[in-house]
Design an enzyme around this catalytic site. Sequence first.
Site, PDB file in Angstrom:
ATOM      1  N   HIS A  77       8.170  12.378 112.248  1.00 51.64           N
ATOM      2  CA  HIS A  77       7.380  12.782 111.769  1.00 51.64           C
ATOM      3  C   HIS A  77       6.443  12.199 110.889  1.00 51.64           C
ATOM      4  O   HIS A  77       6.496  11.761 109.561  1.00 51.64           O
ATOM      5  CB  HIS A  77       8.724  14.170 111.290  1.00 51.64           C
ATOM      6  N   GLU A  79       6.347  14.020 107.600  1.00 53.46           N
ATOM      7  CA  GLU A  79       6.696  14.597 106.252  1.00 53.46           C
ATOM      8  C   GLU A  79       7.559  13.645 106.227  1.00 53.46           C
ATOM      9  O   GLU A  79       6.526  12.654 104.461  1.00 53.46           O
ATOM     10  CB  GLU A  79       7.328  15.441 105.859  1.00 53.46           C
ATOM     11  N   CYS A 103      11.605  19.405 109.996  1.00 51.73           N
ATOM     12  CA  CYS A 103      13.205  19.331 110.495  1.00 51.73           C
ATOM     13  C   CYS A 103      13.792  19.140 109.604  1.00 51.73           C
ATOM     14  O   CYS A 103      14.284  18.794 108.376  1.00 51.73           O
ATOM     15  CB  CYS A 103      12.672  18.478 112.184  1.00 51.73           C
ATOM     16  N   CYS A 106      13.783  15.484 108.377  1.00 49.19           N
ATOM     17  CA  CYS A 106      12.931  14.711 106.606  1.00 49.19           C
ATOM     18  C   CYS A 106      12.788  16.278 106.236  1.00 49.19           C
ATOM     19  O   CYS A 106      13.057  15.706 105.391  1.00 49.19           O
ATOM     20  CB  CYS A 106      11.112  15.698 107.883  1.00 49.19           C
TER      21      CYS A 106
END
Length: 159
Positions: A77, A79, A103, A106
Amino acid sequence: MKREDYINWDEYFMGIALLTAMRSKDPNSQVGACIVSPENKILSLGYNGMPMGCSDDEMPWEREGAPLQTKYMYVCHAELNAILNSAHNNLKGARVYVTLFPCNECTKAIIQSGIAEVVYYGDKYHDSDSSIAARFMFEHAGVRLTPYKPTGRRAELEL
Ligand SMILES: Nc1ccn([C@H]2C[C@H](O)[C@@H](COP(=O)(O)O)O2)c(=O)n1
Ligand SMILES: [Zn+2]
């Protein structure tokens, strides 16, 4: 006299997060993250993509099907990439500008890295368990959540 219609810090950093998202190969959701120090210096950038060495052309980008044939097993992801890319920077007290609300996975990395504020743009999975868990953790950890307010200004430059 100085010009007065320059972009503010939030427009600047969210603009960079949006530009960073455009590097993503994900056909459905392109996500960007920009981590910024309390002094408004950019510490790191990231977008969602396959791990290093895992070819974008060979990994699956499907959303549905057998779990091993979907992107969810593999994609890193935005992040998390931004946090990992910032290996030499102290993120304590930093802000992260994200084009999509983080999410739950993260969120754990954001909290553990010492980031103090999340400025988010999209929130299309607001009612998912992942987002509910993320908000729960952010609240308990005292991480500030700030929805980005778009100004409607578009990036154009006359050279
Ligand atoms: N905050 C987020 C949320 C999602 N991502 C990534 C993970 C996938 O590449 C994509 C989501 O795909 P979708 O289920 O919308 O097809 O976005 C992220 O980097 N950061
Ligand atoms: Zn995530």
